[in-house]
Design a protein around this motif. Structure first.
Motif, PDB file in Angstrom:
ATOM      1  N   LEU A   1      25.173 -22.495   9.637  1.00 27.31           N
ATOM      2  CA  LEU A   1      24.519 -23.709   8.877  1.00 27.31           C
ATOM      3  C   LEU A   1      24.874 -24.926   9.321  1.00 27.31           C
ATOM      4  CD1 LEU A   1      24.731 -22.248   5.278  1.00 27.31           C
ATOM      5  CD2 LEU A   1      22.813 -22.156   6.798  1.00 27.31           C
ATOM      6  N   CYS A   2      26.225 -25.147   9.564  1.00 29.72           N
ATOM      7  CA  CYS A   2      26.830 -26.218  10.089  1.00 29.72           C
ATOM      8  C   CYS A   2      27.390 -26.231  11.532  1.00 29.72           C
ATOM      9  CB  CYS A   2      27.628 -26.982   8.849  1.00 29.72           C
ATOM     10  SG  CYS A   2      26.929 -26.964   7.451  1.00 29.72           S
ATOM     11  N   ASP A   3      26.639 -27.026  12.430  1.00 32.69           N
ATOM     12  CA  ASP A   3      27.192 -26.994  13.606  1.00 32.69           C
ATOM     13  C   ASP A   3      28.567 -27.859  13.730  1.00 32.69           C
ATOM     14  OD1 ASP A   3      25.421 -25.406  15.220  1.00 32.69           O
ATOM     15  OD2 ASP A   3      24.025 -27.120  15.041  1.00 32.69           O
ATOM     16  N   PRO A   4      29.389 -27.255  14.906  1.00 34.54           N
ATOM     17  CA  PRO A   4      30.726 -28.122  15.021  1.00 34.54           C
ATOM     18  C   PRO A   4      30.403 -28.950  16.145  1.00 34.54           C
ATOM     19  CG  PRO A   4      31.156 -25.798  15.452  1.00 34.54           C
ATOM     20  CD  PRO A   4      29.772 -25.852  14.860  1.00 34.54           C
ATOM     21  N   LEU A   5      31.503 -29.827  16.469  1.00 31.29           N
ATOM     22  CA  LEU A   5      31.465 -30.512  17.456  1.00 31.29           C
ATOM     23  C   LEU A   5      31.755 -29.643  18.909  1.00 31.29           C
ATOM     24  CD1 LEU A   5      33.311 -33.483  16.179  1.00 31.29           C
ATOM     25  CD2 LEU A   5      31.122 -33.861  16.943  1.00 31.29           C
ATOM     26  N   LEU A   6      32.507 -28.576  18.522  1.00 32.51           N
ATOM     27  CA  LEU A   6      32.725 -27.753  19.889  1.00 32.51           C
ATOM     28  C   LEU A   6      32.206 -26.238  19.498  1.00 32.51           C
ATOM     29  CD1 LEU A   6      34.709 -29.929  20.595  1.00 32.51           C
ATOM     30  CD2 LEU A   6      36.335 -28.307  21.509  1.00 32.51           C
ATOM     31  N   ARG A   7      31.898 -25.581  20.356  1.00 32.06           N
ATOM     32  CA  ARG A   7      31.262 -24.407  19.830  1.00 32.06           C
ATOM     33  C   ARG A   7      32.167 -23.054  20.437  1.00 32.06           C
ATOM     34  NH1 ARG A   7      25.222 -23.446  20.978  1.00 32.06           N
ATOM     35  NH2 ARG A   7      24.921 -24.476  19.061  1.00 32.06           N
TER      36      ARG A   7
END
Length: 552
Positions: A82-88
């Protein structure tokens, strides 16, 4: 750190489930080491679309989906989509760009995050640098009760230095901050929505507003959570094939196995060993085993615990026949550990060879030796010979491990009393000291969230850590880990860490047990989901799809 298992079925006595060899923990003879299953980080690429997927959360219903407060299996399994982080995080436990398309470090105390243009929240609003700053600063506020607040120890300022740029300045170099942006710590929520939702953000009432491949559409407490595909998702290379995913909360292992066999539920991570035995011979789907950053160990809950005595720690380690344990309790799907951090954590690190050399240099996992264990107990400073150990109620695997250990401990004069706690109490004891009263130890089913071993080591060794329950302190360990955190060069940092690891492996009051492999079941109509433990912090459901054409 911790993820209590909450299977609700009645716990069975270990010797009913284990072989005769396993029930003789601490005996002179040991069983042959079990053959490890074939591990894979991914499943075959999906080619077809899906209308709906029913996915299970075997640890039960999340209490929150707020990225700032997510730190356990169930909430992370949902929130990561649901919530993308700044790094993957990637399936092989490496890290790449996420909402930050790139980053620069012009000097050792400055981090510049270059944000991805075109990323939008589910409501269509453009994600800006202000949203990123607000998401990070909110976690620095004690009122938020963020599980990540310690990551701000070296942060001086977080500022929007452009429409799509954020600059973080530190009082001293800090390598953990950047890598931690790959989990909930780095997730970005819309600032205006969070402000309006207040303390209900991330709940069934308050909802969420993020940029991920799925959006939260329904949360029926006690029943299900439903997420739907974000058709305007910014990452064209990761457009979800599943139109909708419905999360169920079946915590009983046998009930889950039946639902997976019948097709009522399509898949689940963290299936139990018992369920895996049933499912792997079925034509309904496939059990996948993946590499994992999970770690199981027994740890003291207070300085007064008998387990805080290194002699007792060593003695209990010596009555564990780990080969028999892995074969019979983990069904062969685990590896022995010399310490509490699994090698998968650093296998994709730039300095993996340094970590590997340091791990290899640690003392070998001991064979069972009751005579030596008995002598250590006689030499122990503590005179109390009973241990009250907490596990989640109904958690069959932990019960089996402890009953296994209980039999061996009895031979050296130590009584282990198993306390089965309800899920909320078990989860709460990790954060609330009052819930640890009357307990001497607990079984930990933890995991290392990011590909940096340093992060987990500090949780257990830092004097001010929330999880340093025994007030463990080793000046040299503290100095080495502190220096490592401030060391940008990967090889030098790894060298410092392995020096600290060699020291705390000798005197930290915990008994390493095993690192379970990831166990996932996929219905035969599905494919694409990552099989490694990296799923916990990556948008795994976006990879999920049909094995053939479109399927409803």
């Amino acid at each position: 750190m911790q993820a209590p298992r909450t299977t609700a079925s009645a716990a069975l006595a270990t010797c009913v489930l284990l072989t005769a060899t396993a029930c003789t923990s601490g005996s002179a003879g040991t069983s042959a080491a079990p053959a490890a299953p074939k591990l894979t980080t991914t499943t075959p690429v999906a080619t077809g679309a899906l209308d709906n997927v029913n996915w299970n959360l075997p640890m039960g219903e999340p209490t929150t989906l707020d990225p700032a407060r997510v730190g356990d299996y169930s909430p992370s399994t949902v929130e990561s989509n649901l919530c993308d982080p700044l790094l993957r995080l990637k399936a092989d436990y490496s890290v790449g760009p996420g909402l930050a398309s790139s980053w620069d470090q012009p000097d050792s105390t400055t981090l510049v995050l270059n944000l991805r243009e075109g990323a939008r929240f589910w409501n269509g609003h453009t994600m800006t640098a202000d949203d990123v700053v607000a998401s990070l600063e909110r976690q620095r506020d004690p009122a938020t009760q963020s599980v990540n607040i310690t990551l701000f120890a070296s942060v001086r300022s977080i500022e929007a230095t452009g429409t799509h740029q954020v600059t973080v300045r530190f009082s001293k170099p800090d390598v953990l901050f950047l890598k931690s942006l790959a989990n909930g710590f780095g997730a970005v929520s819309e600032a205006s929505y969070v402000k309006k939702a207040g303390t209900s953000y991330g709940t069934a009432k308050g909802g969420l507003m993020c940029t991920g491949p799925f959006k939260l559409t329904s949360w029926k407490p006690g029943e299900s959570i439903t997420v739907r595909r974000n058709d305007a998702y910014w990452d064209a290379s990761l457009e979800p094939k599943a139109k909708q995913v419905t999360f169920k909360f079946v915590t009983d292992s046998s009930t889950l196995a039946g639902a997976l066999l019948s097709g009522q539920i399509d898949g689940s991570y963290e299936i139990s060993s018992a369920a895996a035995r049933t499912l792997r011979s079925s034509s309904a789907g496939t059990v996948y085993y993946g590499p994992s950053a999970q770690t199981n160990y027994l740890t003291a809950t207070s300085p007064s615990s008998p387990l805080a005595d290194p002699k007792i720690v060593q003695a209990l380690s010596l009555v564990l026949d780990r080969d028999a344990l892995i074969k019979n309790v983990y069904d062969g799907a685990a590896q022995k550990l010399k310490t509490f951090i699994p090698p998968f954590v650093w296998q994709k690190n730039e300095a993996s060879s340094v970590y590997a050399k340091g791990y290899e240099a640690l003392p070998a996992v001991p064979d069972a030796d009751v005579d030596r264990a008995g002598k250590l107990v006689a030499e122990a400073t503590t005179k109390r010979r009973s241990l009250s150990v907490a596990i989640p109620a109904g958690d069959q695997q932990s019960l089996q491990v402890l009953t296994f250990l209980q039999a061996g401990a009895k031979k050296i004069g130590i009584s282990i009393v198993i306390k089965q706690l309800q899920p909320t109490q078990m989860a709460g004891l990790f954060y609330d000291p009052s819930l640890r009263k009357g307990l001497d130890a607990t079984m930990v089913m933890g995991y290392v969230e990011i590909p940096e071993a340093l992060s987990y080591a500090q949780l257990l060794t830092a004097s001010d850590s929330l999880f340093n329950w025994t007030k463990y302190h080793n000046d040299k360990v503290t100095a080495l880990l502190g220096e490592a955190q401030a060391t940008v060069d990967p090889a030098k940092r790894a060298g410092l860490f392995t020096q600290a690891q060699a020291l705390y492996t000798k005197d930290l009051p915990l008994v390493p047990i095993a690192s379970p492999y990831e166990r996932m079941f996929l219905n035969k109509r599905l494919s694409g989901a990552p099989a490694s433990f990296a799923y916990i912090n990556m948008p795994w459901a976006a990879y999920l799809g049909a094995t053939g054409g479109a399927i409803s």
